[in-house]
Design a protein around this motif. Structure first.
Motif, PDB file in Angstrom:
ATOM      1  N   SER A  36       0.830  -1.205   0.000  1.00 56.92           N
ATOM      2  CA  SER A  36       0.000   0.000   0.000  1.00 56.92           C
ATOM      3  C   SER A  36       0.861   1.249   0.000  1.00 56.92           C
ATOM      4  CB  SER A  36      -0.898  -0.007   1.240  1.00 56.92           C
ATOM      5  OG  SER A  36      -1.714   1.136   1.259  1.00 56.92           O
ATOM      6  N   ASP A  37       0.351   2.305  -0.631  1.00 54.40           N
ATOM      7  CA  ASP A  37       1.031   3.597  -0.571  1.00 54.40           C
ATOM      8  C   ASP A  37       0.379   4.459   0.509  1.00 54.40           C
ATOM      9  OD1 ASP A  37      -1.293   4.618  -1.661  1.00 54.40           O
ATOM     10  OD2 ASP A  37      -0.427   5.104  -3.587  1.00 54.40           O
ATOM     11  N   THR A  38       0.896   5.649   0.719  1.00 58.51           N
ATOM     12  CA  THR A  38       0.421   6.525   1.785  1.00 58.51           C
ATOM     13  C   THR A  38      -1.067   6.814   1.690  1.00 58.51           C
ATOM     14  OG1 THR A  38       2.567   7.587   1.714  1.00 58.51           O
ATOM     15  CG2 THR A  38       0.876   8.703   2.964  1.00 58.51           C
ATOM     16  N   GLY A  39      -1.576   7.035   0.493  1.00 59.04           N
ATOM     17  CA  GLY A  39      -2.975   7.402   0.307  1.00 59.04           C
ATOM     18  C   GLY A  39      -3.959   6.351   0.769  1.00 59.04           C
ATOM     19  N   ASN A  40      -3.555   5.092   0.786  1.00 59.41           N
ATOM     20  CA  ASN A  40      -4.464   3.999   1.156  1.00 59.41           C
ATOM     21  C   ASN A  40      -4.073   3.299   2.444  1.00 59.41           C
ATOM     22  OD1 ASN A  40      -6.169   3.978  -1.275  1.00 59.41           O
ATOM     23  ND2 ASN A  40      -4.271   3.472  -2.289  1.00 59.41           N
ATOM     24  N   LEU A  41      -2.933   3.649   3.010  1.00 65.21           N
ATOM     25  CA  LEU A  41      -2.384   2.899   4.135  1.00 65.21           C
ATOM     26  C   LEU A  41      -3.331   2.835   5.331  1.00 65.21           C
ATOM     27  CD1 LEU A  41       0.023   1.300   5.158  1.00 65.21           C
ATOM     28  CD2 LEU A  41       0.974   3.416   6.050  1.00 65.21           C
TER      29      LEU A  41
ATOM     30  N   SER B 226       4.940   4.979  -4.037  1.00 63.17           N
ATOM     31  CA  SER B 226       4.491   4.518  -5.356  1.00 63.17           C
ATOM     32  C   SER B 226       5.634   4.114  -6.274  1.00 63.17           C
ATOM     33  CB  SER B 226       3.626   5.586  -6.024  1.00 63.17           C
ATOM     34  OG  SER B 226       4.365   6.768  -6.222  1.00 63.17           O
ATOM     35  N   LYS B 227       6.800   4.691  -6.069  1.00 61.84           N
ATOM     36  CA  LYS B 227       7.931   4.346  -6.935  1.00 61.84           C
ATOM     37  C   LYS B 227       8.542   2.990  -6.594  1.00 61.84           C
ATOM     38  CE  LYS B 227       9.216   9.096  -8.032  1.00 61.84           C
ATOM     39  NZ  LYS B 227       8.245   9.217  -9.055  1.00 61.84           N
ATOM     40  N   SER B 228       8.529   2.586  -5.327  1.00 59.29           N
ATOM     41  CA  SER B 228       9.147   1.319  -4.943  1.00 59.29           C
ATOM     42  C   SER B 228       8.137   0.167  -4.821  1.00 59.29           C
ATOM     43  CB  SER B 228       9.929   1.475  -3.637  1.00 59.29           C
ATOM     44  OG  SER B 228       9.053   1.798  -2.580  1.00 59.29           O
ATOM     45  N   ALA B 229       6.859   0.454  -4.950  1.00 59.99           N
ATOM     46  CA  ALA B 229       5.843  -0.592  -4.825  1.00 59.99           C
ATOM     47  C   ALA B 229       6.004  -1.661  -5.909  1.00 59.99           C
ATOM     48  CB  ALA B 229       4.445   0.009  -4.880  1.00 59.99           C
ATOM     49  N   ILE B 230       6.315  -1.229  -7.120  1.00 63.89           N
ATOM     50  CA  ILE B 230       6.507  -2.180  -8.222  1.00 63.89           C
ATOM     51  C   ILE B 230       7.669  -3.112  -7.906  1.00 63.89           C
ATOM     52  CG2 ILE B 230       7.174  -2.378 -10.664  1.00 63.89           C
ATOM     53  CD1 ILE B 230       4.366  -1.319 -10.453  1.00 63.89           C
TER      54      ILE B 230
ATOM     55  N   GLY C 207       7.774 -16.454  -5.247  1.00 65.89           N
ATOM     56  CA  GLY C 207       6.628 -17.343  -5.348  1.00 65.89           C
ATOM     57  C   GLY C 207       5.443 -16.908  -4.513  1.00 65.89           C
ATOM     58  N   LYS C 208       5.374 -15.625  -4.149  1.00 63.09           N
ATOM     59  CA  LYS C 208       4.270 -15.081  -3.353  1.00 63.09           C
ATOM     60  C   LYS C 208       3.408 -14.177  -4.224  1.00 63.09           C
ATOM     61  CE  LYS C 208       6.398 -16.151   0.668  1.00 63.09           C
ATOM     62  NZ  LYS C 208       5.962 -17.173   1.526  1.00 63.09           N
ATOM     63  N   ARG C 209       2.139 -14.131  -3.943  1.00 62.68           N
ATOM     64  CA  ARG C 209       1.249 -13.230  -4.668  1.00 62.68           C
ATOM     65  C   ARG C 209       1.367 -11.817  -4.106  1.00 62.68           C
ATOM     66  NH1 ARG C 209      -2.226 -17.951  -4.493  1.00 62.68           N
ATOM     67  NH2 ARG C 209      -2.329 -18.687  -6.632  1.00 62.68           N
ATOM     68  N   ALA C 210       1.299 -10.826  -5.006  1.00 60.66           N
ATOM     69  CA  ALA C 210       1.366  -9.425  -4.599  1.00 60.66           C
ATOM     70  C   ALA C 210       0.134  -8.685  -5.106  1.00 60.66           C
ATOM     71  CB  ALA C 210       2.626  -8.775  -5.155  1.00 60.66           C
ATOM     72  N   LEU C 211      -0.334  -7.746  -4.281  1.00 55.59           N
ATOM     73  CA  LEU C 211      -1.447  -6.884  -4.647  1.00 55.59           C
ATOM     74  C   LEU C 211      -1.045  -5.468  -4.259  1.00 55.59           C
ATOM     75  CD1 LEU C 211      -5.197  -7.485  -4.026  1.00 55.59           C
ATOM     76  CD2 LEU C 211      -4.170  -5.286  -3.478  1.00 55.59           C
ATOM     77  N   ILE C 212      -0.984  -4.574  -5.230  1.00 59.73           N
ATOM     78  CA  ILE C 212      -0.626  -3.182  -4.976  1.00 59.73           C
ATOM     79  C   ILE C 212      -1.910  -2.372  -4.849  1.00 59.73           C
ATOM     80  CG2 ILE C 212       0.500  -1.114  -5.873  1.00 59.73           C
ATOM     81  CD1 ILE C 212       2.426  -2.993  -7.391  1.00 59.73           C
ATOM     82  N   ALA C 213      -2.038  -1.641  -3.738  1.00 62.85           N
ATOM     83  CA  ALA C 213      -3.183  -0.757  -3.538  1.00 62.85           C
ATOM     84  C   ALA C 213      -2.672   0.670  -3.565  1.00 62.85           C
ATOM     85  CB  ALA C 213      -3.879  -1.065  -2.211  1.00 62.85           C
ATOM     86  N   GLY C 214      -2.905   1.372  -4.654  1.00 63.19           N
ATOM     87  CA  GLY C 214      -2.450   2.758  -4.731  1.00 63.19           C
ATOM     88  C   GLY C 214      -2.114   3.195  -6.133  1.00 63.19           C
ATOM     89  N   THR C 215      -1.350   4.261  -6.205  1.00 60.36           N
ATOM     90  CA  THR C 215      -0.962   4.792  -7.503  1.00 60.36           C
ATOM     91  C   THR C 215       0.029   3.847  -8.170  1.00 60.36           C
ATOM     92  OG1 THR C 215       0.734   6.091  -6.397  1.00 60.36           O
ATOM     93  CG2 THR C 215      -1.322   7.218  -6.915  1.00 60.36           C
ATOM     94  N   ILE C 216       0.067   3.931  -9.468  1.00 58.78           N
ATOM     95  CA  ILE C 216       0.917   3.010 -10.216  1.00 58.78           C
ATOM     96  C   ILE C 216       1.898   3.773 -11.081  1.00 58.78           C
ATOM     97  CG2 ILE C 216      -0.487   0.931 -10.248  1.00 58.78           C
ATOM     98  CD1 ILE C 216      -1.900   1.993 -12.691  1.00 58.78           C
ATOM     99  N   ASP C 217       3.139   3.447 -10.909  1.00 58.41           N
ATOM    100  CA  ASP C 217       4.196   3.996 -11.740  1.00 58.41           C
ATOM    101  C   ASP C 217       4.931   2.833 -12.388  1.00 58.41           C
ATOM    102  OD1 ASP C 217       3.766   6.676 -11.046  1.00 58.41           O
ATOM    103  OD2 ASP C 217       4.970   6.488  -9.235  1.00 58.41           O
TER     104      ASP C 217
ATOM    105  N   LYS D 264      -7.386   5.699  -9.990  1.00 56.75           N
ATOM    106  CA  LYS D 264      -7.232   6.452 -11.239  1.00 56.75           C
ATOM    107  C   LYS D 264      -8.192   5.904 -12.272  1.00 56.75           C
ATOM    108  CE  LYS D 264      -2.541   8.064 -10.808  1.00 56.75           C
ATOM    109  NZ  LYS D 264      -1.256   8.229 -11.441  1.00 56.75           N
ATOM    110  N   GLU D 265      -8.822   6.814 -12.993  1.00 56.33           N
ATOM    111  CA  GLU D 265      -9.819   6.400 -13.984  1.00 56.33           C
ATOM    112  C   GLU D 265      -9.214   6.094 -15.353  1.00 56.33           C
ATOM    113  OE1 GLU D 265     -12.806   9.412 -14.045  1.00 56.33           O
ATOM    114  OE2 GLU D 265     -13.266   9.162 -11.924  1.00 56.33           O
ATOM    115  N   THR D 266      -7.983   6.468 -15.557  1.00 51.86           N
ATOM    116  CA  THR D 266      -7.350   6.295 -16.860  1.00 51.86           C
ATOM    117  C   THR D 266      -7.009   4.833 -17.112  1.00 51.86           C
ATOM    118  OG1 THR D 266      -6.342   8.457 -16.525  1.00 51.86           O
ATOM    119  CG2 THR D 266      -5.474   7.122 -18.319  1.00 51.86           C
ATOM    120  N   ILE D 267      -7.402   4.340 -18.262  1.00 51.21           N
ATOM    121  CA  ILE D 267      -7.064   2.972 -18.651  1.00 51.21           C
ATOM    122  C   ILE D 267      -5.552   2.891 -18.827  1.00 51.21           C
ATOM    123  CG2 ILE D 267      -7.360   1.223 -20.447  1.00 51.21           C
ATOM    124  CD1 ILE D 267      -9.841   1.678 -18.673  1.00 51.21           C
ATOM    125  N   VAL D 268      -4.971   1.807 -18.363  1.00 53.38           N
ATOM    126  CA  VAL D 268      -3.519   1.640 -18.346  1.00 53.38           C
ATOM    127  C   VAL D 268      -3.082   0.717 -19.470  1.00 53.38           C
ATOM    128  CG1 VAL D 268      -1.599   0.801 -16.947  1.00 53.38           C
ATOM    129  CG2 VAL D 268      -3.522   1.939 -15.845  1.00 53.38           C
TER     130      VAL D 268
END
Length: 164
Positions: A23-28, A48-52, A62-72, A90-94
């Motif tokens: 999670s990033d700050t906005g959703n933590l 958001s920069k290190s979440a990826i 071998g673990k599943r990851a789920l990112i909650a927040g902005t995407i870079d 974000k509403e923009t299609i990626v």
């Protein structure tokens, strides 16, 4: 049957899928509150920069990851064929990902579980971006979910080690 808003649904789905939430700050705060209510301890904070990079590290173990927040730099995940679920407001299609737009907490839950099944398919191996809106984040709804055992049988093990 449980009643959740989007954050509760994200935590519930991650818990059943045996995923780690990044999670990033906005959703933590919302993620932490929902996680505490559900007894879920498998979440991390990253900007958001290190979440990826954190997600890549988890997937390579071998673990599943789920990112909650902005995407870079989602392109990096796509090029490395990382089956990560990303939830964003974000509403923009990626580009470089499969985009899903749920209209209810139930659809959000289903999209997360089915997203892992799709993204982890050896013929697909691409990130899934799930877009949630203000209403979904702030409305509590009934979410029906199968048992953890049923989810485990449906998803199986995270197959990333077989690919990399």
């Amino acid at each position: 049957m449980d009643i959740f808003n989007a954050y509760g649904t994200i935590v519930h789905a991650a818990k059943l899928a045996d995923a780690t939430i990044i999670s990033d700050t906005g959703n933590l705060e919302q993620i932490e509150n929902s996680a505490k209510k559900q007894g879920f301890k498998n979440y991390l904070y990253h900007d958001s920069k290190s979440a990826i990079d954190a997600a890549i590290g988890l997937e390579l173990k071998g673990k599943r990851a789920l990112i909650a927040g902005t995407i870079d730099n989602i392109r990096k995940l796509s090029l490395m064929q990382m089956p990560v679920i990303i939830i964003t407001s974000k509403e923009t299609i990626v580009n470089h990902a499969i985009n899903l737009i749920p209209s209810s907490a139930q659809e959000l839950f289903d999209d997360i579980i089915l997203g892992y099944k799709l993204a982890e398919n050896a013929k697909v191996l691409i990130p899934i971006v799930i877009h949630i809106d203000f209403l979904l984040k702030n409305t509590r709804e009934i979410v029906q979910s199968p048992s953890k055992k049923m989810i485990e049988n449906f998803l199986g093990n995270c197959p990333i080690n077989e690919k990399h």
